[in-house]
Design a protein around this motif. Structure first.
Motif, PDB file in Angstrom:
ATOM      1  N   ARG A 144      -7.469   3.829   6.298  1.00  0.00           N
ATOM      2  CA  ARG A 144      -7.867   2.816   5.350  1.00  0.00           C
ATOM      3  C   ARG A 144      -6.987   1.847   5.322  1.00  0.00           C
ATOM      4  O   ARG A 144      -7.247   0.711   5.268  1.00  0.00           O
ATOM      5  CB  ARG A 144      -8.238   3.587   4.228  1.00  0.00           C
ATOM      6  N   TYR A 145      -5.741   2.233   5.001  1.00  0.00           N
ATOM      7  CA  TYR A 145      -4.567   1.193   4.802  1.00  0.00           C
ATOM      8  C   TYR A 145      -3.717   0.800   5.619  1.00  0.00           C
ATOM      9  O   TYR A 145      -2.661   0.046   5.640  1.00  0.00           O
ATOM     10  CB  TYR A 145      -3.947   1.595   3.581  1.00  0.00           C
ATOM     11  N   LYS A 146      -3.580   1.565   6.732  1.00  0.00           N
ATOM     12  CA  LYS A 146      -2.757   1.400   7.959  1.00  0.00           C
ATOM     13  C   LYS A 146      -1.399   1.473   7.713  1.00  0.00           C
ATOM     14  O   LYS A 146      -0.466   0.678   7.775  1.00  0.00           O
ATOM     15  CB  LYS A 146      -3.010   0.005   8.559  1.00  0.00           C
ATOM     16  N   ASP A 206       0.866  -1.321   0.038  1.00  0.00           N
ATOM     17  CA  ASP A 206       0.013   0.007  -0.040  1.00  0.00           C
ATOM     18  C   ASP A 206       0.937   1.285  -0.075  1.00  0.00           C
ATOM     19  O   ASP A 206       0.507   2.314  -0.763  1.00  0.00           O
ATOM     20  CB  ASP A 206      -1.013   0.018   1.267  1.00  0.00           C
ATOM     21  N   ASP A 245      -6.478  10.174   5.390  1.00  0.00           N
ATOM     22  CA  ASP A 245      -7.634   9.192   5.080  1.00  0.00           C
ATOM     23  C   ASP A 245      -7.043   7.873   4.566  1.00  0.00           C
ATOM     24  O   ASP A 245      -7.489   6.714   4.856  1.00  0.00           O
ATOM     25  CB  ASP A 245      -8.452  10.128   4.107  1.00  0.00           C
ATOM     26  N   TYR A 246      -5.838   7.979   3.948  1.00  0.00           N
ATOM     27  CA  TYR A 246      -5.303   6.753   3.274  1.00  0.00           C
ATOM     28  C   TYR A 246      -4.696   5.866   4.459  1.00  0.00           C
ATOM     29  O   TYR A 246      -4.889   4.726   4.564  1.00  0.00           O
ATOM     30  CB  TYR A 246      -4.037   7.201   2.501  1.00  0.00           C
TER      31      TYR A 246
END
Length: 464
Positions: free
Chosen positions: A165-167, A110, A161-162
């Motif tokens: 969502r993706y840690k 990610d 925000d990312y």
């Protein structure tokens, strides 16, 4: 072709420290697409563009930021040992890059995709030098800055925000915040001063903001190897020394030492000295004394070796003026030498354009080069186009389509391994040389045809 490059360190990724191959391959069935990427070295020098045909193998010993040389500025974090597959999707503005390695965790994958996703959702990381349409000419300094800061906040929000969502890892998040702060400073200073469509603002209008802008840079333990952070430091340093003749390196270094500390100071002192050496603004003797003093003052500096390397490159550039070993091939297949070319043009200024058929940025400069050549018709200057292509057929075909003057168009036998290219440490193109009437290379890294400063340098040489 296999190349070894010094590249941008992203130290938050834990990998083996020894050199490994980075393999870049075209996707299945992709034979025609043109891919152009660039890196920077650890002192933020240059944009080493290179093209990919089939498979490209690069030896690296550190993670790097791979940036596509397109308007999208698409970029990916890549590591030694990676294999990447490149695909052009019809109608898309950016290349799709897939990492085929299966050794990475979901978090690492990610993070690898973060910048590409950010650019797709928010837009390019840096504002291009051609001002976007939504920056109107009549906008005030304050209005422009508000718009730039709004873009900065949008990037930070996307990162937050990312991460939710993706840690993302804390180290990666901190790196991005540092990078974005560097972009903010660069856009505030460069958009308003170099844009083609907005009236340039005086440096004095920003000089009073130096301390405030400097405080907005977000430090990171490896930020000295973060390109955007580095370039923000560079812009601030020029703001600080704008009233000083940059050839007076001792005065410049005193100001930098007064206003910067630690790795930032060591980087800036190295960068400013290297730029003077690359641009031929210091004699070999004077530059040598400064290089020696830098090594004495900062014996443990991460940039000490690079300062010495660029100095030696400058010395080699002087020697390359009389190099007889590089063979040049003209459009009829006849061979000559670099030394003969220099001798034939004694009494004239010579501007050399080092390019290749696969280099998109090289070809993008050709219209400006043609215009410049017309402006200097009947003047004591010769424009030479020297290709570093591997194959004569590629060179001839591209040279013909670009309408390069046959009498001044040559292929360097040996491409990047030609002695001239090795002496000048040419690992990336486009690259330009300015040679005096006496046949000496005075600017081994001359401005591009599209840069206004080139005319000033040419005029100085024509008067001598």
């Amino acid at each position: 072709m296999k190349r070894t490059l010094s590249l941008l360190l992203l130290s938050f990724i834990c990998l083996n420290s020894f050199a490994q191959n980075l393999i870049l391959k075209l996707g299945n069935g992709d034979k025609q697409s043109e891919y152009n990427f660039y890196y920077t070295d650890e002192v933020a020098m240059g944009h080493p563009y290179f093209g990919i045909k089939g498979t490209e193998v690069i030896t690296i010993d550190k993670p790097v930021l791979l940036v596509e040389a397109e308007s999208s500025q698409n970029c990916y974090l890549v590591n030694p040992g990676d294999t990447l597959v490149l695909r052009k999707i019809k109608g898309a503005s950016a290349t799709t890059v897939t990492r085929t390695n299966k050794k990475y965790t979901k978090v690492q994958n990610d993070e690898f995709l973060f910048f590409a996703r950010l650019i797709k959702e928010i837009g390019p990381i840096r504002i291009p030098f051609t001002c976007p349409p939504d920056f109107k000419k009549e906008m005030s300094k304050q209005q422009r800055e508000l718009k730039i800061r709004a873009m900065h906040q949008a990037r930070l929000k996307y990162l937050k925000d990312y991460g939710a969502r993706y840690k993302l890892s804390d180290a990666f998040t901190q790196y991005c915040r540092s990078l974005f702060s560097g972009v903010l400073i660069q856009d505030i200073l460069t958009l308003c001063r170099k844009s083609e469509t907005i009236s340039a603002l005086s440096v004095k209008e920003y000089a009073k903001d130096f301390d405030e802008l400097k405080r907005e840079l977000i430090a990171y333990p490896s930020a000295i190897n973060n390109k955007q952070y580095q370039l923000a430091l560079v812009n601030l340093s020029y703001l600080l020394t704008s009233a000083i003749n940059e050839k007076k390196y001792s005065v410049v270094s005193s100001l930098i030492t007064k206003h910067f500390t630690g790795g930032d100071k060591e980087f800036l002192l190295a960068y400013r000295l290297i730029m003077l050496i690359r641009e031929g603004k210091l004699s070999v003797e004077v530059a040598g004394n400064y290089v020696k003093q830098y090594s004495i003052n900062y014996p443990r500096s991460l940039y000490r070796a690079k300062v010495s390397e660029y100095y030696q490159n400058g010395v080699n550039a002087k020697k390359a003026s009389t190099n007889t070993a590089t063979v040049l091939i003209n459009t009829k297949g006849n061979k000559s030498t670099w030394a003969n070319l220099i001798t034939q043009n004694k009494g004239k200024v010579v501007y050399v354009d080092l390019w290749a058929s696969w280099c998109a940025p090289c070809k993008a400069e050709m219209p400006a080069s043609h215009l410049l050549r017309k402006q200097y018709t009947n003047k004591a200057i010769t424009f030479i186009y020297l290709s570093l292509d591997e194959k004569q057929a590629d060179w001839k075909s591209s040279a013909a389509s670009l309408k390069l003057p046959e009498g001044n168009s040559f292929l360097a036998e040996g491409d990047f391994e030609a002695k001239l290219a090795r002496d000048l440490k040419i690992t990336s193109i486009p690259r330009y040389l300015l040679i005096s009437k006496s046949g000496q290379i005075v600017l081994p890294d001359a401005p591009r045809p599209s840069e206004a400063i080139l005319k000033l340098e040419i005029e100085k040489l024509l008067k001598n």
